[in-house]
Design a protein around this motif. Structure first.
Motif, short mmCIF file in Angstrom:
data_model
loop_
_atom_site.label_atom_id
_atom_site.label_comp_id
_atom_site.label_asym_id
_atom_site.label_seq_id
_atom_site.Cartn_x
_atom_site.Cartn_y
_atom_site.Cartn_z
N UNK A 312 34.14 -23.70 -52.78
CA UNK A 312 34.25 -24.04 -54.19
C UNK A 312 34.72 -25.47 -54.41
N UNK A 313 34.83 -26.26 -53.36
CA UNK A 313 35.21 -27.66 -53.49
C UNK A 313 34.40 -28.46 -52.48
N UNK A 314 33.42 -29.21 -52.98
CA UNK A 314 32.52 -29.95 -52.10
C UNK A 314 32.93 -31.41 -51.92
N UNK A 315 34.14 -31.73 -52.40
CA UNK A 315 34.63 -33.10 -52.24
C UNK A 315 34.91 -33.37 -50.77
N UNK A 316 34.42 -34.47 -50.29
CA UNK A 316 34.56 -34.82 -48.88
C UNK A 316 34.85 -36.31 -48.79
N UNK A 317 35.65 -36.70 -47.84
CA UNK A 317 35.97 -38.12 -47.70
C UNK A 317 34.77 -38.86 -47.11
N UNK A 318 34.69 -40.15 -47.38
CA UNK A 318 33.61 -40.96 -46.82
C UNK A 318 33.69 -40.96 -45.30
N UNK A 355 16.11 -32.61 -60.38
CA UNK A 355 14.96 -33.42 -60.00
C UNK A 355 15.24 -34.17 -58.69
N UNK A 356 16.44 -34.72 -58.57
CA UNK A 356 16.81 -35.47 -57.36
C UNK A 356 16.82 -34.58 -56.12
N UNK A 357 17.40 -33.39 -56.27
CA UNK A 357 17.56 -32.48 -55.12
C UNK A 357 16.22 -32.04 -54.53
N UNK A 358 15.18 -32.02 -55.34
CA UNK A 358 13.86 -31.58 -54.88
C UNK A 358 13.20 -32.58 -53.93
N UNK A 359 13.71 -33.80 -53.92
CA UNK A 359 13.09 -34.86 -53.12
C UNK A 359 13.82 -35.13 -51.81
N UNK A 360 14.95 -34.43 -51.57
CA UNK A 360 15.75 -34.68 -50.36
C UNK A 360 16.24 -33.37 -49.76
N UNK A 361 16.75 -33.45 -48.53
CA UNK A 361 17.37 -32.28 -47.90
C UNK A 361 18.85 -32.18 -48.23
N UNK A 362 19.52 -33.34 -48.33
CA UNK A 362 20.95 -33.40 -48.63
C UNK A 362 21.15 -34.31 -49.83
N UNK A 363 21.83 -33.80 -50.86
CA UNK A 363 22.12 -34.62 -52.04
C UNK A 363 23.62 -34.89 -52.11
N UNK A 364 23.97 -36.17 -52.03
CA UNK A 364 25.36 -36.61 -52.10
C UNK A 364 25.61 -37.21 -53.47
N UNK A 365 26.71 -36.80 -54.10
CA UNK A 365 27.07 -37.32 -55.42
C UNK A 365 28.31 -38.18 -55.32
N UNK A 366 28.20 -39.45 -55.71
CA UNK A 366 29.37 -40.31 -55.82
C UNK A 366 29.99 -40.11 -57.18
N UNK A 367 31.26 -39.69 -57.22
CA UNK A 367 31.91 -39.34 -58.49
C UNK A 367 33.05 -40.33 -58.77
N UNK A 368 32.97 -40.98 -59.94
CA UNK A 368 34.00 -41.95 -60.33
C UNK A 368 35.37 -41.29 -60.45
N UNK A 400 25.24 -31.11 -52.67
CA UNK A 400 25.74 -30.73 -51.35
C UNK A 400 27.12 -31.32 -51.05
N UNK A 401 27.33 -32.57 -51.42
CA UNK A 401 28.62 -33.22 -51.17
C UNK A 401 29.01 -34.08 -52.36
N UNK A 402 30.32 -34.22 -52.56
CA UNK A 402 30.86 -35.10 -53.58
C UNK A 402 31.82 -36.08 -52.90
N UNK A 403 31.60 -37.37 -53.12
CA UNK A 403 32.48 -38.39 -52.56
C UNK A 403 33.11 -39.18 -53.71
N UNK A 404 34.42 -39.20 -53.74
CA UNK A 404 35.16 -39.91 -54.78
C UNK A 404 35.18 -41.40 -54.52
N UNK A 405 35.06 -42.21 -55.60
CA UNK A 405 35.23 -43.66 -55.42
C UNK A 405 36.00 -44.24 -56.60
#
Length: 469
Positions: A312-318, A355-368, A400-405
């Motif tokens: 339930x938490x997909x936040x992951x460090x870079x 739409x983005x997820x359909x074009x890749x195997x892994x979708x990473x989201x950079x979250x402010x 798939x993943x969330x990376x904080x910046x």
């Protein structure tokens, strides 16, 4: 549970001692043998799984100066398993199992069932190493496949040194309980216990376990029940069964190593035993879909929505994500990246993500981060804090993943992970045209469909308008 708990880099110092086994698989189609697959087995598979879970272990064992030994070292180097303390000798033969598959079905197992009877000086080397270096380690693991690396005397000495140094010993074995007195956690399979106690009666096995556990002062005993789950007898001699409701059909070779590795990883994360056994069963069950030796495959979790739902938490460090890439978790997988504030999530966000997820195997989201949004949007933003935004987004299956910046832009993340594709809403098309010289990733950029009238700013304005009236 969050991803960092299972794959984040840990600075915990672990010493693993056990039997190296090499697993070889041949596949036969019609009258000809096809490819040969080589996998790490035994204690080396435990080392590999722990490596995949962010734990670098020092691994002590002995192998022969033979082809199997050379293949083991080559494979270990490829997978990043530390072999600094693996010793070679021409008097030993490296243990291997060879399985033949015909038309996808296992036909025959050939097992070079040699036992490495350690010379006195080699056993002394292990004992002296532990005596001299014990204070460097937080935990000791004994992966005992009864192939000769761990003699009764050596086991007793190791546990005694660890007890005096207040270091917990985790053991996976097939041998009698009396060898492991005063250990912290001892794991068996139900099949091994049936052989030890000469009975298939589970109630008799359980009674024997409790009796010997008390007698030999073992804190915890764990028994894996194949695909059905596990038993746990805790420090107070209380027994509990943990049923696995997420069984996946498969062969199960090496699943016990995955179970044991996940158990250990979550223990050092301070998870409660109830959670530890749930996730150990879950991930070991997921690993058995491979035809070859089981190991933790994080990509299997990502593509299995049933499994992914438990995180339930997909936040992951870079740093952790880069480790996944360097360890080839996503070998030959297309990685996509998108970013945003996602302050008040609306249909435009969801449409773009899908739409983005359909074009890749892994979708990473950079979250402010919250501070980043204040710089971009003003002091009254964000409306929703980072933790809540991350929780909401973690429960959107296409991410798939969330990376904080914390910066104004995610360029640092993009440079580090080097995604195959970058996604932005088509409302940003003009911005990138005007800043073409600054856009180093122009060839990777894809603009997703923009849904007019959907934005966080317009939602805030609408709420103010309605409540002011």
């Amino acid at each position: 549970m969050n991803y960092e708990s299972i794959i984040g880099k840990k600075n915990t110092k672990v010493l693993l001692i056990g039997d190296v086994i090499l697993d070889l698989y041949t596949e036969k189609f019609k009258k000809k043998y096809g490819r040969i697959v080589i996998s790490l087995g035994g204690a080396s598979n435990v080392a590999y799984n722990l490596k995949k879970m962010g734990i670098d272990v020092d691994f002590i064992s002995f192998i022969g100066k033979d082809l199997a030994g050379k293949l083991f070292l080559k494979l270990s180097d490829k997978f990043g398993v530390n072999t600094k303390f693996i010793k070679k000798s021409s008097i030993y033969k490296t243990t291997y199992k060879k399985r033949n598959y015909i038309f996808g079905f296992q036909n025959k197992i050939y097992f070079r069932d040699n036992t490495i009877n350690l010379r006195a000086k080699d056993e002394k080397y292990i004992q002296q190493f532990i005596n001299q270096n014990i204070k460097k380690y937080d935990y000791i693991i004994l992966s005992d496949y009864n192939k000769g690396i761990l003699s009764e005397k050596l086991i007793n000495n190791i546990i005694d040194v660890c007890r005096k140094s207040k270091i917990k010993v985790f053991i996976d074995s097939k041998r009698k309980l009396e060898l492991f007195k005063n250990s912290y956690l001892l794991k068996y399979s139900i099949e091994d216990l049936s052989n030890l106690f000469s009975t298939n009666d589970k109630s008799k096995i359980l009674n024997n376990l409790i009796f010997f556990k008390k007698k030999y002062k073992i804190d915890n005993i764990v028994v894996t029940l194949s695909e059905k789950g596990c038993y746990h007898i805790n420090i107070n001699n209380e027994y509990k069964e943990y049923i696995n409701n997420n069984y996946v059909e498969g062969h199960g070779i090496g699943a016990g190593d995955v179970f044991f590795s996940v158990l250990f990883r979550l223990y050092i994360e301070d998870f409660k035993f109830k959670e530890i056994f749930f996730y150990s069963n879950l991930l070991a069950g997921a690993s058995i879909t491979s035809r070859y030796t089981c190991c933790l495959n994080f990509y299997d979790i990502l593509v299995n929505n049933k499994l992914k739902g438990y995180f339930d938490n997909k936040v992951i460090s870079l740093r952790t994500f880069n480790n996944l890439i360097s360890d080839k978790f996503f070998y030959k997988k297309k990685i996509g990246f998108t970013n945003g504030c996602f302050d008040l999530i609306h249909a435009g966000h969801i449409s773009s993500l899908v739409e983005s997820s359909k074009k890749v195997d892994i979708l990473v989201l950079g979250l402010n981060s919250d501070n980043s949004i204040k710089v971009l949007k003003g002091k009254n933003r964000p409306i929703i804090n980072f933790e809540d935004r991350a929780y909401i987004l973690s429960n959107i299956s296409v991410i798939d993943f969330i990376i904080k910046f914390d910066e104004r832009s995610p360029q640092k993340i993009i440079k580090k992970i080097n995604p195959d594709l970058l996604f932005k809403g088509s409302d940003y098309r003009n911005y990138y045209k005007l800043n073409k010289n600054k856009n180093e990733n122009e060839n990777k950029m894809i603009f997703t469909k923009f849904i007019s009238g959907h934005s966080t700013t317009s939602i805030i304005s609408r709420i103010i308008e309605l409540y002011n009236n």
